[in-house]
Write an enzyme that holds these catalytic residues in place. Structure first.
Site, PDB file in Angstrom:
ATOM      1  N   PRO A   1      -1.973  12.601   4.115  1.00 38.70           N
ATOM      2  CA  PRO A   1      -2.042  14.009   4.471  1.00 38.70           C
ATOM      3  C   PRO A   1      -0.704  14.709   4.653  1.00 38.70           C
ATOM      4  O   PRO A   1      -0.678  15.894   4.969  1.00 38.70           O
ATOM      5  CB  PRO A   1      -2.821  13.986   5.795  1.00 38.70           C
ATOM      6  CG  PRO A   1      -2.543  12.644   6.370  1.00 38.70           C
ATOM      7  CD  PRO A   1      -2.427  11.712   5.195  1.00 38.70           C
ATOM      8  N   ASN A   2       0.415  14.014   4.472  1.00 37.53           N
ATOM      9  CA  ASN A   2       1.707  14.685   4.559  1.00 37.53           C
ATOM     10  C   ASN A   2       1.835  15.708   3.433  1.00 37.53           C
ATOM     11  O   ASN A   2       1.388  15.479   2.318  1.00 37.53           O
ATOM     12  CB  ASN A   2       2.851  13.675   4.460  1.00 37.53           C
ATOM     13  CG  ASN A   2       2.798  12.658   5.589  1.00 37.53           C
ATOM     14  OD1 ASN A   2       2.163  12.883   6.611  1.00 37.53           O
ATOM     15  ND2 ASN A   2       3.457  11.546   5.398  1.00 37.53           N
TER      16      ASN A   2
ATOM     17  N   ASP B   1       8.556   2.813   2.126  1.00 39.41           N
ATOM     18  CA  ASP B   1       7.899   3.220   0.875  1.00 39.41           C
ATOM     19  C   ASP B   1       8.894   3.568  -0.233  1.00 39.41           C
ATOM     20  O   ASP B   1       8.850   4.666  -0.798  1.00 39.41           O
ATOM     21  CB  ASP B   1       6.976   4.428   1.115  1.00 39.41           C
ATOM     22  CG  ASP B   1       5.929   4.150   2.174  1.00 39.41           C
ATOM     23  OD1 ASP B   1       5.780   2.980   2.552  1.00 39.41           O
ATOM     24  OD2 ASP B   1       5.277   5.100   2.628  1.00 39.41           O
TER      25      ASP B   1
END
Length: 291
Positions: free
Chosen positions: A69-70, A180
């Site tokens: 949801p970023n 990431d």
């Protein structure tokens, strides 16, 4: 040098008395670039709302969808500087003090191989990071979704070098772990030079030593999943979406190196590696180590 797809110049025959061109002082150039980067600061929600035209959909440059949801907006500050504004859900950073401290630490990093973090906002339940704006898309966009011609080898080699330099610098300045690491974390600045996103330096520390991440934010092919995941036990079927269930995982120095190697494979092949392929490679590699 800054062009994405510049062709190398044909080597000419140098005259015996021809003097080589003077090389610019790269250290002075880098120092001048960094001096132009503002000091890390705290922004108000009103300032960010004004910069992004009320967080308009027209200003969205990246969104993760339901599983991540970023969301990232572009914005223009009062001084006409363009910035990237990343919004986090409260669940990602429930403790505003921890968020502010982590952001301040990352905001002290100043390097021309990194997209520098300029500030943050943590009013109420809101959590935002403000970074330099990179107008020329991501490495993933140019590698996997090119429309006219593929990225040339000179740029691929430069990207590999710049990413390595960014990781080395961050590691030597208190940020050895990168969250990431993948081709989507590498962006191109206004001069066409690849730079590593500072957002990947933000990590949620639970025990002061290691860091937790969420697999919902990470493409599975970039994680050493079998070794870092907690609570999953043995290797399961990774051909579906089993990895995208939100289980917590540990980011270690080894996993950062592994992720960097995967990015190198992306650069060499110019193709996105499917999760099933990377899992097979890891399984075969583990079998070789135990034979």
């Amino acid at each position: 040098m800054g062009c994405f797809f510049s062709q190398p110049e044909a080597p000419g025959v140098a005259e015996a008395d021809t003097k080589p061109p003077e090389r610019p002082n790269s250290e002075n150039t880098r120092r001048n670039e960094l001096e132009a980067v503002p000091v890390f600061r705290e922004f108000t929600l009103q300032q960010l709302r004004a910069a992004t035209n009320g967080f308009s959909n027209d200003f969205i440059v990246s969104e993760g969808g339901d599983r991540a949801p970023n969301m990232v907006f572009k914005g223009r500050l009062e001084n006409n500087r363009w910035v990237a504004v990343k919004r986090f859900p409260k669940a990602a950073w429930p403790d505003s003090r921890q968020f502010a401290e982590e952001a301040w630490g990352v905001g002290q990093v100043r390097f021309n191989r990194v997209v520098n973090l300029l500030g943050c906002c943590f009013e109420g339940d809101e959590r935002y990071l403000v970074a330099e704006y990179m107008p020329n898309e991501t490495l993933a966009k140019h590698l996997f979704h090119w429309e006219q011609r593929p990225v040339e080898w000179a740029m691929r080699l430069r990207a590999a070098l710049f990413i390595a330099q960014a990781l080395e610098y961050c590691g030597n300045h208190g940020h050895p772990l990168y969250h990431d690491l993948n081709a989507y974390r590498v962006l191109f600045d206004q001069d066409g030079n690849p730079r590593l996103s500072c957002f990947g330096l933000m990590k949620n520390s639970w025990d002061g030593k290691s860091y937790s991440t969420n697999l919902a934010y990470t493409p599975p092919e970039y994680m050493r999943t079998e070794f870092e995941m907690k609570g999953l036990g043995i290797l399961r079927d990774f051909h579906g979406l089993e990895l995208w269930q939100g289980e917590e995982s540990r980011v270690t120095a080894e996993s950062v190196i592994f992720s960097f190697g995967t990015v190198l494979l992306d650069l060499l092949s110019g193709k996105h590696i499917p999760p099933s392929h990377i899992i097979i490679c890891k399984t075969l590699f583990r079998q070789i180590l135990h034979t």
